[in-house]
Scaffold this active site. Structure first.
Site, short mmCIF file in Angstrom:
data_model
loop_
_atom_site.label_atom_id
_atom_site.label_comp_id
_atom_site.label_asym_id
_atom_site.label_seq_id
_atom_site.Cartn_x
_atom_site.Cartn_y
_atom_site.Cartn_z
N ASP A 1 0.67 -1.31 0.03
CA ASP A 1 0.05 -0.01 -0.39
C ASP A 1 1.05 0.87 -0.23
O ASP A 1 2.03 1.52 0.65
CB ASP A 1 -0.94 0.14 1.39
CG ASP A 1 -1.75 1.09 1.57
OD1 ASP A 1 -2.38 1.22 0.50
OD2 ASP A 1 -1.95 2.15 1.97
N GLU B 1 1.64 -0.38 -4.43
CA GLU B 1 1.05 0.59 -5.60
C GLU B 1 1.59 1.83 -5.81
O GLU B 1 2.09 2.30 -4.68
CB GLU B 1 -0.17 0.75 -4.39
CG GLU B 1 -1.05 2.10 -4.83
CD GLU B 1 -2.32 1.85 -3.13
OE1 GLU B 1 -3.18 2.85 -3.45
OE2 GLU B 1 -1.84 2.38 -2.44
#
Length: 706
Positions: free
Chosen positions: A343, A379
């Site tokens: 993330d 990401e």
């Protein structure tokens, strides 16, 4: 309590069979108390006298798995200098393998007084926070081994442990929303029939439910609020949280591996649940605040934040780098997971200020013989300056391709001038990845993920509808690149519903026919809706949970998705390892390129055709006779050839198939409108009417004259 010196490595609580070794890093502590809890919850404090290289350690004979513990760290409390030691706060072990209980938001969790923020709050937080648990590392893995699917053969399925199982009628009620529920045969059977090769679980590291959400009657459903990087979230455990969640998680992984499905974890190493300077003291802040967090230069009372959550971990700190690497290695070696999706991964590359793909974190990953072999998915963005880094990560890494998402959404909602970029995205985004020596697999292609509209909502809403989140509909992305097909939200208009179904199939077909690695979002294959909520991070209820009660339309969408996944799996030309070249293979005079683009007249496209702003149709030829690859046995790969017709116009169009040098006869494999049935044939040079906003996939066997 009998106490031996113990060892400084490994960090955390390590059960040896006769007792447990405890080790905690803190470079600022003046004194550390290990707290052992009795069965009645009373504290026994054990001062740690041994310190080696800032690691405080001891060995306690007779301390067994299931024992609950924590730490109280004595040292300077001077927030202006970034020092926040506070022995009145019970601290979670950063290396805890399991955690019991939850954080309840009590004022005692905060090291300052709400009425006087400049004054220290000396209330004891022990009854209001989580307790670390000693675990037993033994587990009977049987014959478990990782599926080891090659990236180019992979189809990833992003899922939420709770949302996937809470409403499944075949999962027993006491298992719904748990790791055991995810491992239930009914859920695994759905995944196998769908044809996915990997499930990417949204955060399962122990996370904290924000007190602000709890006050609204909501909760942190997504889980991007990690506090324990080694502990499976105890809220997803069916059988208790005194270490049982570890066994349950391992059993889930073993069951998925038996079904030939890999397990990828969505991990949040960019920040923690302690938030900004006004957040609670739960672990890292009270142990060694300046070693774990990035503080503002010249203003150490505040945190440098590129995540939007209040803090960022200090990626140049040896303690942080060791924590992350130890955590990753633990999940691979002890929990048998197959990969990670990072993330806000751009934050991990911020060793100093700018995003640096040569930072220490990437160096450590690349040289590690275990982690470097796992699937590593970034990401590739965060909220800091220069944080959008699609295409900027180093070799070994794959990336969520945000440009793929935006391009496919724009094309199917009818935006002008989308053809050139669509061509790049369909063929693996070589413009983003080839210059760094990466292959099409570097692109994790997705149109829908947890963050944003579901696929059903993408074709049903022009605007977000996040009122249930309690933020006045001001949260979530406002520019969704969506199209409601003429009516906002639910409708009885059959024409609109028919178009929405076709648009959903168009997106799925495009995704599964593109080079790279496709990722489906859980429930998109059965038309899951969130009622237009594009930020359901706090909706731990039927808004976000999958509804398994399928009508004919949703069942049909599932069957279409299964067919499209199977088509991709069976044909190597749809998931090549290398990029297309657009060149003629070999020296054969009559050879055709490995890839060619045609307009609707069957004429090869030139620059003018590509840059017509009004153009919303294209035909692409994929040559199965020109794949410069071999299989695992060293044999040349030869496949069927494909002709794919895309029509994003609002009107039906007649496509003239290319001349017979590309193939004499074509067979229908997929039609998002359903006009052509599988097996229907079309001849070279024939005009084929393609319904407005639809995709047709034609195939022919190897050999140009087939």
């Amino acid at each position: 309590m009998e106490q031996w010196p113990g060892r400084s490595y490994p960090l955390g609580a390590t059960f040896t069979g006769t007792g447990t070794n405890f080790a905690l890093f803190s470079s600022v502590a003046e004194k550390v108390d290990l707290v052992i809890f009795t069965d009645r919850g009373r504290e026994q404090r054990v001062p740690l006298h041994e310190v080696d290289a800032h690691v405080w350690h001891t060995f306690l004979p007779g301390v067994v798995p299931g024992t609950r513990y924590g730490y109280r760290v004595h040292g300077p409390y001077d927030p202006a200098r970034g020092l926040r030691c506070d022995p009145t706060k019970l601290l979670m072990d950063p290396y805890a393998k399991a955690l019991e209980g939850q954080v309840d938001g009590d004022p005692s969790l905060y090291s300052y007084r709400f009425d006087k923020p400049d004054h220290q709050n000396r209330a004891n937080s022990g009854r209001h926070t989580m307790r670390s648990v000693v675990t037993n590392p033994y587990f009977d893995w049987g014959h478990d081994r990782p599926p080891n699917h090659d990236y180019h053969d992979s189809v990833i399925y992003e899922a939420h442990v709770k949302g996937m199982t809470m409403r499944h009628p075949d999962v027993p009620e006491h298992l719904r929303g748990t790791y055991a529920g995810m491992a239930h045969p009914a859920v695994i059977d759905h995944l196998r029939k769908l044809g996915v090769t990997a499930i990417e679980l949204m955060p399962v590291h122990q996370f904290v439910n924000d007190s602000t959400l709890q006050e609204k009657g909501l909760s942190n459903y997504w889980g991007y609020n990690t506090i324990g990087f080694f502990a499976p979230h105890n809220g997803y455990a069916a059988y208790g949280s005194r270490g049982e969640q570890v066994l349950e998680f391992k059993s889930m992984v073993r069951a998925l591996h038996e079904a030939d499905i890999e397990v990828i974890l969505d991990v949040v190493y960019n920040h923690t649940a302690e938030g900004n300077h006004l957040g609670p003291t739960l672990s890292f802040r009270g142990i060694d605040n300046p070693a774990y967090y990035r503080l503002v230069d010249g203003d150490e009372a505040h945190y440098f934040d590129t995540t939007g959550t209040g803090n960022s971990l200090l990626m140049r700190s040896p303690a942080v780098l060791q924590l992350i690497m130890d955590s990753l290695r633990y999940w691979v070696t002890e929990m048998h997971v197959d990969g990670f999706r990072f993330d806000l991964a751009a934050t991990l590359a911020r060793q100093f200020h700018e995003v640096d793909r040569l930072s220490a974190f990437f160096d450590l990953v690349h040289q590690d013989p275990i982690i470097s072999q796992a699937k590593l998915i970034a990401e590739p963005w965060d909220l800091g300056d220069g944080g959008y880094q699609v295409g900027g990560f180093p070799p070994l890494w794959t990336e969520w391709n945000g440009r793929y998402r935006d391009t496919v959404r724009d094309f199917w909602r009818g935006e002008p001038s989308t053809l050139p970029e669509l061509g790049s995205r369909l063929t693996g985004s070589s413009d983003l990845y080839e210059h760094t020596g990466r292959k099409p697999i570097a692109s994790i292609n997705f149109v829908v993920a947890h963050d944003g509209f579901t696929l059903r909502d993408l074709v049903s809403y022009n605007e977000k509808h996040n009122e249930a989140n309690g933020e006045g509909n001001n949260d979530g992305e406002s520019h969704n690149r969506s199209w409601n097909c003429g009516v906002e939200g639910p409708t009885d208009d059959e024409e609109v519903e028919t178009l929405r179904g076709r648009q959903a199939r168009n997106v799925l077909a495009t995704l599964l026919l593109s080079q790279g690695v496709p990722m489906l979002a859980h429930g998109d294959e059965i038309g899951r809706t969130q009622g237009g909520n594009n930020n359901a991070y706090c909706q731990d209820n039927s808004v976000a949970w999958m509804d398994w009660n399928l009508d004919d339309a949703r069942r049909g969408l599932l069957e279409f998705t299964q067919t499209a996944v199977a088509l991709r799996r069976e044909h190597p030309v749809l998931h090549r390892r290398g990029f297309f070249t657009g060149r003629v293979p070999g020296d054969a005079v009559d050879a055709v390129p490995d890839l060619e683009w045609f307009d609707i007249t069957g004429t090869p496209m030139d620059d003018t055709d590509w840059h017509q702003a009004f153009a919303r149709s294209v035909m692409v030829f994929l040559n199965g006779d020109a794949i410069p690859e071999v299989n695992r046995r060293g044999e040349p790969i030869v496949d069927d050839s494909f002709l794919i017709l895309f029509n994003a116009h609002s009107d039906p169009l007649d496509f003239v198939l290319p001349p017979d040098r590309y193939g004499l006869r074509w067979t229908a494999a997929l039609d998002t409108d359903g006009t052509l049935a599988p097996g229907d044939t079309v001849s070279a040079g024939q005009a084929l009417t393609v319904t407005s906003r639809s995709v047709i996939v034609l195939t022919r066997p190897p050999g140009l004259t087939a």
